[in-house]
Design a protein around this motif. Structure first.
Motif, PDB file in Angstrom:
ATOM      1  N   MET A  86      -2.563   2.862 -63.096  1.00 56.87           N
ATOM      2  CA  MET A  86      -3.336   1.714 -63.590  1.00 56.87           C
ATOM      3  C   MET A  86      -3.162   0.576 -62.587  1.00 56.87           C
ATOM      4  O   MET A  86      -2.051   0.075 -62.386  1.00 56.87           O
ATOM      5  CB  MET A  86      -2.819   1.292 -64.979  1.00 56.87           C
ATOM      6  N   THR A  87      -4.261   0.214 -61.920  1.00 59.53           N
ATOM      7  CA  THR A  87      -4.200  -0.836 -60.903  1.00 59.53           C
ATOM      8  C   THR A  87      -5.291  -1.873 -61.126  1.00 59.53           C
ATOM      9  O   THR A  87      -6.256  -1.644 -61.853  1.00 59.53           O
ATOM     10  CB  THR A  87      -4.384  -0.244 -59.492  1.00 59.53           C
ATOM     11  N   ALA A  88      -5.112  -2.990 -60.450  1.00 59.90           N
ATOM     12  CA  ALA A  88      -6.138  -4.024 -60.365  1.00 59.90           C
ATOM     13  C   ALA A  88      -6.285  -4.328 -58.877  1.00 59.90           C
ATOM     14  O   ALA A  88      -5.713  -5.279 -58.352  1.00 59.90           O
ATOM     15  CB  ALA A  88      -5.746  -5.263 -61.148  1.00 59.90           C
ATOM     16  N   LYS A  91      -3.391  -4.392 -54.555  1.00 61.51           N
ATOM     17  CA  LYS A  91      -2.135  -5.151 -54.584  1.00 61.51           C
ATOM     18  C   LYS A  91      -1.414  -5.130 -55.919  1.00 61.51           C
ATOM     19  O   LYS A  91      -0.240  -5.474 -55.989  1.00 61.51           O
ATOM     20  CB  LYS A  91      -2.389  -6.606 -54.196  1.00 61.51           C
ATOM     21  N   TYR A  92      -2.084  -4.764 -56.993  1.00 63.49           N
ATOM     22  CA  TYR A  92      -1.487  -4.889 -58.321  1.00 63.49           C
ATOM     23  C   TYR A  92      -1.477  -3.556 -59.053  1.00 63.49           C
ATOM     24  O   TYR A  92      -2.498  -2.881 -59.157  1.00 63.49           O
ATOM     25  CB  TYR A  92      -2.231  -5.932 -59.161  1.00 63.49           C
ATOM     26  N   GLU A  93      -0.315  -3.211 -59.578  1.00 61.91           N
ATOM     27  CA  GLU A  93      -0.131  -1.984 -60.341  1.00 61.91           C
ATOM     28  C   GLU A  93       0.459  -2.358 -61.692  1.00 61.91           C
ATOM     29  O   GLU A  93       1.407  -3.137 -61.767  1.00 61.91           O
ATOM     30  CB  GLU A  93       0.828  -1.071 -59.587  1.00 61.91           C
ATOM     31  N   TYR A  94      -0.107  -1.798 -62.759  1.00 59.45           N
ATOM     32  CA  TYR A  94       0.366  -2.074 -64.110  1.00 59.45           C
ATOM     33  C   TYR A  94       1.249  -0.936 -64.604  1.00 59.45           C
ATOM     34  O   TYR A  94       0.912   0.230 -64.438  1.00 59.45           O
ATOM     35  CB  TYR A  94      -0.812  -2.245 -65.081  1.00 59.45           C
ATOM     36  N   HIS A 100       9.149  -3.874 -76.044  1.00 60.95           N
ATOM     37  CA  HIS A 100      10.463  -3.493 -76.545  1.00 60.95           C
ATOM     38  C   HIS A 100      11.118  -2.406 -75.702  1.00 60.95           C
ATOM     39  O   HIS A 100      12.292  -2.123 -75.866  1.00 60.95           O
ATOM     40  CB  HIS A 100      10.371  -2.999 -77.999  1.00 60.95           C
ATOM     41  N   SER A 101      10.335  -1.777 -74.849  1.00 58.03           N
ATOM     42  CA  SER A 101      10.866  -0.685 -74.045  1.00 58.03           C
ATOM     43  C   SER A 101      10.691  -0.988 -72.568  1.00 58.03           C
ATOM     44  O   SER A 101       9.939  -1.885 -72.182  1.00 58.03           O
ATOM     45  CB  SER A 101      10.153   0.626 -74.400  1.00 58.03           C
ATOM     46  N   LYS A 102      11.397  -0.219 -71.754  1.00 59.13           N
ATOM     47  CA  LYS A 102      11.309  -0.372 -70.304  1.00 59.13           C
ATOM     48  C   LYS A 102       9.902   0.020 -69.842  1.00 59.13           C
ATOM     49  O   LYS A 102       9.359   1.033 -70.294  1.00 59.13           O
ATOM     50  CB  LYS A 102      12.354   0.528 -69.643  1.00 59.13           C
ATOM     51  N   PRO A 103       9.277  -0.768 -68.954  1.00 57.56           N
ATOM     52  CA  PRO A 103       7.939  -0.423 -68.466  1.00 57.56           C
ATOM     53  C   PRO A 103       7.914   0.949 -67.791  1.00 57.56           C
ATOM     54  O   PRO A 103       8.854   1.323 -67.092  1.00 57.56           O
ATOM     55  CB  PRO A 103       7.629  -1.526 -67.453  1.00 57.56           C
ATOM     56  N   ILE A 104       6.825   1.689 -68.040  1.00 58.60           N
ATOM     57  CA  ILE A 104       6.664   3.011 -67.439  1.00 58.60           C
ATOM     58  C   ILE A 104       5.383   3.060 -66.610  1.00 58.60           C
ATOM     59  O   ILE A 104       4.373   2.450 -66.968  1.00 58.60           O
ATOM     60  CB  ILE A 104       6.638   4.136 -68.495  1.00 58.60           C
ATOM     61  N   ALA A 108      -4.158   5.469 -65.461  1.00 50.85           N
ATOM     62  CA  ALA A 108      -5.002   4.466 -66.117  1.00 50.85           C
ATOM     63  C   ALA A 108      -5.456   4.913 -67.503  1.00 50.85           C
ATOM     64  O   ALA A 108      -5.372   4.121 -68.457  1.00 50.85           O
ATOM     65  CB  ALA A 108      -6.187   4.104 -65.224  1.00 50.85           C
ATOM     66  N   PRO A 109      -5.926   6.167 -67.678  1.00 53.66           N
ATOM     67  CA  PRO A 109      -6.330   6.570 -69.037  1.00 53.66           C
ATOM     68  C   PRO A 109      -5.165   6.526 -70.034  1.00 53.66           C
ATOM     69  O   PRO A 109      -5.350   6.122 -71.182  1.00 53.66           O
ATOM     70  CB  PRO A 109      -6.846   8.005 -68.869  1.00 53.66           C
ATOM     71  N   LYS A 110      -3.982   6.929 -69.601  1.00 53.33           N
ATOM     72  CA  LYS A 110      -2.810   6.889 -70.486  1.00 53.33           C
ATOM     73  C   LYS A 110      -2.466   5.433 -70.824  1.00 53.33           C
ATOM     74  O   LYS A 110      -2.164   5.101 -71.974  1.00 53.33           O
ATOM     75  CB  LYS A 110      -1.622   7.601 -69.819  1.00 53.33           C
ATOM     76  N   TYR A 111      -2.509   4.555 -69.822  1.00 50.09           N
ATOM     77  CA  TYR A 111      -2.226   3.135 -70.026  1.00 50.09           C
ATOM     78  C   TYR A 111      -3.198   2.551 -71.063  1.00 50.09           C
ATOM     79  O   TYR A 111      -2.783   1.872 -72.001  1.00 50.09           O
ATOM     80  CB  TYR A 111      -2.339   2.379 -68.702  1.00 50.09           C
TER      81      TYR A 111
END
Length: 150
Positions: A86-88, A91-94, A100-104, A108-111
């Motif tokens: 998942m990006t924008a 330069k940017y990755e989501y 409440h949990s550690k970022p994973i 993109a579809p899963k995000y």
């Protein structure tokens, strides 16, 4: 609709539309009427005599429904293979986190699926978004809606 979106991906990511509480339709109608006016300030202004929390809630639900429909039309073009992250832009990755949990890191579809499910869970929580007019909203509604809309 399966012929438009493909049965398997449609069922996994397209979420049911969230309905407005009884009696809130007039707020949605007002927002839609003012959006077409060309005056964005008027479109987001709280109508006279309306409850701010109700206005924010109705517009948050409507925003979710609009994004859900938009994503339903493009989801077949962004697959696990074609959108592995998942990006924008470059330069940017989501990375997904529900707060409440550690970022994973995920595709993109899963995000989008995790995000839309999380938002839907918020909207279906009657302690946050009451189903009936006149039931009090939580004090932190603005913080919750701000988090949903970011």
């Amino acid at each position: 609709m399966n012929f438009l979106f493909g049965k398997s991906s449609y069922q996994k990511t397209f979420k049911p539309k969230k309905n407005l509480p009884d009696g809130a339709q007039h707020l949605k109608d007002y927002a839609e009427a003012t959006l077409g006016s060309g005056n964005l300030g008027l479109a987001v202004k709280l109508p006279d005599g309306e409850d701010l929390c109700e206005w924010v809630a109705v517009n948050t639900v409507d925003f979710y429904n609009q994004i859900n429909m938009l994503y339903g039309t493009i989801q077949d073009y962004c697959t696990e293979e074609s959108c592995p992250v998942m990006t924008a832009g470059p330069k940017y990755e989501y990375h997904w986190s529900d707060g409440h949990s550690k970022p994973i890191k995920c595709s993109a579809p899963k995000y989008i699926d995790l995000l839309m499910t999380w938002v839907q869970d918020q909207l279906e929580d009657e302690k946050v978004f009451p189903d009936k007019i006149g039931v009090a909203f939580p004090k932190e509604l603005h913080v919750i809606c701000k988090n949903i809309l970011k």
